[in-house]
Design an enzyme around this catalytic site. Structure first.
Site, PDB file in Angstrom:
ATOM      1  N   ARG A 103     -15.706   6.707   2.203  1.00  0.00           N
ATOM      2  CA  ARG A 103     -14.571   7.453   1.619  1.00  0.00           C
ATOM      3  C   ARG A 103     -13.366   6.537   1.446  1.00  0.00           C
ATOM      4  O   ARG A 103     -12.652   6.613   0.446  1.00  0.00           O
ATOM      5  CB  ARG A 103     -14.242   8.662   2.505  1.00  0.00           C
ATOM      6  CG  ARG A 103     -13.364   9.704   1.824  1.00  0.00           C
ATOM      7  CD  ARG A 103     -11.878   9.524   2.088  1.00  0.00           C
ATOM      8  NE  ARG A 103     -11.631   9.425   3.501  1.00  0.00           N
ATOM      9  CZ  ARG A 103     -10.839   8.495   4.052  1.00  0.00           C
ATOM     10  NH1 ARG A 103     -10.187   7.619   3.312  1.00  0.00           N
ATOM     11  NH2 ARG A 103     -10.689   8.446   5.364  1.00  0.00           N
ATOM     12  N   PHE A 142      -4.659  -2.330  -1.443  1.00  0.00           N
ATOM     13  CA  PHE A 142      -3.274  -1.843  -1.443  1.00  0.00           C
ATOM     14  C   PHE A 142      -2.542  -2.449  -0.249  1.00  0.00           C
ATOM     15  O   PHE A 142      -2.925  -2.190   0.905  1.00  0.00           O
ATOM     16  CB  PHE A 142      -3.329  -0.320  -1.311  1.00  0.00           C
ATOM     17  CG  PHE A 142      -2.022   0.410  -1.165  1.00  0.00           C
ATOM     18  CD1 PHE A 142      -1.312   0.841  -2.286  1.00  0.00           C
ATOM     19  CD2 PHE A 142      -1.515   0.726   0.091  1.00  0.00           C
ATOM     20  CE1 PHE A 142      -0.128   1.560  -2.150  1.00  0.00           C
ATOM     21  CE2 PHE A 142      -0.331   1.448   0.232  1.00  0.00           C
ATOM     22  CZ  PHE A 142       0.370   1.873  -0.901  1.00  0.00           C
ATOM     23  N   LEU A 144       0.661  -2.539   1.878  1.00  0.00           N
ATOM     24  CA  LEU A 144       1.967  -2.014   2.293  1.00  0.00           C
ATOM     25  C   LEU A 144       2.280  -2.489   3.718  1.00  0.00           C
ATOM     26  O   LEU A 144       3.346  -3.055   3.985  1.00  0.00           O
ATOM     27  CB  LEU A 144       1.971  -0.479   2.220  1.00  0.00           C
ATOM     28  CG  LEU A 144       3.284   0.184   2.647  1.00  0.00           C
ATOM     29  CD1 LEU A 144       4.415  -0.165   1.677  1.00  0.00           C
ATOM     30  CD2 LEU A 144       3.125   1.721   2.693  1.00  0.00           C
ATOM     31  N   GLU A 377      -2.789   5.638   6.976  1.00  0.00           N
ATOM     32  CA  GLU A 377      -2.162   6.609   6.047  1.00  0.00           C
ATOM     33  C   GLU A 377      -1.106   7.435   6.764  1.00  0.00           C
ATOM     34  O   GLU A 377      -0.901   8.615   6.440  1.00  0.00           O
ATOM     35  CB  GLU A 377      -3.219   7.545   5.450  1.00  0.00           C
ATOM     36  CG  GLU A 377      -4.306   6.839   4.683  1.00  0.00           C
ATOM     37  CD  GLU A 377      -3.954   6.628   3.242  1.00  0.00           C
ATOM     38  OE1 GLU A 377      -2.821   6.947   2.860  1.00  0.00           O
ATOM     39  OE2 GLU A 377      -4.817   6.128   2.512  1.00  0.00           O
ATOM     40  N   THR A 379       0.439   7.688  10.989  1.00  0.00           N
ATOM     41  CA  THR A 379      -0.216   8.070  12.246  1.00  0.00           C
ATOM     42  C   THR A 379      -0.056   9.574  12.492  1.00  0.00           C
ATOM     43  O   THR A 379       0.783  10.240  11.882  1.00  0.00           O
ATOM     44  CB  THR A 379       0.384   7.308  13.454  1.00  0.00           C
ATOM     45  OG1 THR A 379       1.704   7.819  13.681  1.00  0.00           O
ATOM     46  CG2 THR A 379       0.444   5.807  13.229  1.00  0.00           C
ATOM     47  N   ASP A 381       1.327  11.036  14.924  1.00  0.00           N
ATOM     48  CA  ASP A 381       2.689  11.401  15.332  1.00  0.00           C
ATOM     49  C   ASP A 381       3.689  11.288  14.188  1.00  0.00           C
ATOM     50  O   ASP A 381       4.640  12.079  14.108  1.00  0.00           O
ATOM     51  CB  ASP A 381       3.136  10.529  16.517  1.00  0.00           C
ATOM     52  CG  ASP A 381       2.438  10.947  17.811  1.00  0.00           C
ATOM     53  OD1 ASP A 381       1.873  12.063  17.838  1.00  0.00           O
ATOM     54  OD2 ASP A 381       2.438  10.163  18.771  1.00  0.00           O
TER      55      ASP A 381
END
Ligand code: TGC
Ligand code: FAD
Length: 398
Positions: A103, A142, A144, A377, A379, A381
């Site tokens: 995925r 990607f 970041l 993506e 966490t 929290d």
């Protein structure tokens, strides 16, 4: 090589306790059937071995393109699927039912590479890259996260400096899915005014390296690496002109987090299905373990939580189809559904007893994978704090 493990045989039967299929359209059911067949045929027979070897099944990229899993909700004029958001979610659910790493291959390519090119890139960029990315003929990544800036990407140090007809890129990115095998990287860097800009860096550009990160006990069938930039010359045509600021990468994350909220349900369904079957087959004290109340409690709680998560994902999908799914709503679904899947995996592991820790069954692999999904993506929290900010109006980050 024939693989005789039970997990390779893949007897999966999808749970649908609340008849959520009635809420789906015919095209959703058809998409689901085709992706499910592909996962049973191409992923389940090999995934435990690839996981054990910590190797990425790179050959599946082109197949993901053939089955329409790369950029499924982007427009057909660029070679993409033109499907709705529920179909996109269902594809992610079915892929993650196979493995979170598979995925991830599709999430990164579709939501984090193709989506920003489509949304913020020039027409020339779209025509050049999107059709090849959609077919899996090009692989993207990607960038970041940085070594010292994970949850707080706004603090990033990677930067570009104007050098006339090109920019000079310096810095580094960490934990980048697919970076060592990527042909292009969508990279986020600060310009001289301190604004975050998005740009495309191509494999082979001088000063650009992508070392592999070894030693992961999670997402082992997915390859992860760094991005290192030392005075890389990037043509100005490679910089997105339509976006400046952190909302650029965060808008891509919204797309990917939405997909994960469906994907995690897939992993949970696989664990539940395996545990249910095992509870009827495994005999202890002269009866199937599924006859013991404590096993029934586990299974009943698992299907309850899966059903709630399915409904959350479906409703989020209808909001997304209407363009009304807010980033905070997406955060809630990502956070809830990933933890739900991890807890279902842990309960399923107990039901399988000792067998639950082996690769005869998919449970331990899903459980290890979901530890990453809980963190990347955004966490667990961070998503809680996004919900907290949304309901109170008070910002815990500043
Ligand atoms: P903040 O001031 O809140 O926001 C800056 C601007 O962005 C806008 N915005 C969003 N836009 C679209 N979608 C979203 N989800 C958005 N969230 C915020 C916001 O409205 C604002 O716009 P404007 O116009 O006012 O400038 O920014 P902040 O610095 O306070 O940060 C907030 C925080 C902590 C929530 C954010 O930094 C965050 O989400 N951090 C988590 C980082 C993260 O998720 N990293 C993921 C890296 S990629 C990855 O993990 C890929 S794994 C893929 C795989 O293998 O499947
Ligand atoms: P940190 O930000 O250092 O967080 C550590 C802990 O502190 C966490 O528990 C966090 O919740 C907590 N914390 C941080 N800030 C706060 C706060 N304000 N309040 C309360 N608690 C807080 N990134 C990419 O850019 N591209 C990718 O393709 C990509 N793929 C990945 C693949 C894998 C296998 C993994 C593991 C990560 C990947 N990531 C990727 C990076 C991922 O997004 C980050 O790991 C994640 O955002 C967290 O950053 P961090 O690891 O630096 O943790």
């Amino acid at each position: 090589m024939t693989n005789n493990k039970r997990s390779a045989q893949d007897q999966f039967v999808s749970p649908d306790y609340y008849q959520i299929d009635d809420l789906l359209q015919e095209e959703h059911i058809l998409v689901r059937a085709s992706i499910r067949d592909w996962v049973k045929r191409e992923v389940s027979p090999i995934i435990e071995d690839y996981t054990e070897r910590a190797e990425c099944p790179i050959h599946l990229f082109r197949q993901l393109g053939e089955i329409g899993a790369l950029g499924p909700s982007l427009p057909e004029e660029y070679g993409c699927g033109g499907m709705d958001e529920i179909s996109y979610g269902i594809i992610m659910q079915e892929l993650e039912r196979g493995d979170s790493g598979i995925r991830s291959m599709a999430s990164v390519q579709g939501s984090l590479v193709m989506y920003p090119i489509y949304r913020y890139g020039s027409e020339e960029m779209k025509r050049k890259y999107l059709p090849l990315l959609a077919k899996g003929e090009l692989v993207g990544c990607f960038g970041l996260t940085e070594p010292d800036h994970g949850s707080n990407p706004n603090g990033m140090l990677t930067n570009i400096k104007d050098a006339g007809d090109h920019y000079i890129l310096n810095g580094s990115k960490m934990w980048i899915t697919n970076s060592p095998i990527a042909d292009i990287a969508v990279v986020w860097a600060k310009d001289e005014e301190g604004a975050i800009r998005g740009l495309i860096v191509e494999k082979g550009m001088a000063g650009f390296k992508t070392p592999v990160i070894h030693g992961k006990w999670s997402l082992r069938a997915s390859i992860t690496g760094e991005l290192v930039f030392e005075d890389v010359k990037v043509p100005k045509a490679n910089v997105f002109q339509a976006i400046k600021g952190l909302k650029g990468p965060l808008s891509c994350l919204s797309k990917a987090r939405y997909g994960i909220s469906w994907g995690a349900v897939g992993a949970a369904m696989d664990c539940y299905d395996s545990a249910l079957r095992y509870s009827k087959e495994r005999i202890q004290f002269g009866k199937p373990i599924g006859q013991f109340q404590l096993t029934q409690k586990k299974l009943a709680e698992m299907i309850t939580e899966i059903t709630k998560a399915q409904l959350l994902a479906w409703r989020l999908g209808t909001l997304a189809n209407d363009g009304k799914a807010s980033p905070a709503q997406i955060s809630m679904a990502k956070r809830n559904n990933v933890l739900m899947a991890l807890e279902v995996a842990r309960e399923a592991r107990q039901i399988h007893g000792g067998m639950g820790i082996t690769n005869e069954y998919p449970i331990m692999r899903h459980m290890m994978n979901l530890e990453t999904v809980l963190t990347y993506e955004g966490t667990h929290d961070i998503h809680l704090l996004i919900t907290g900010l949304d309901v109170t109006g008070l910002n815990a980050f500043s």
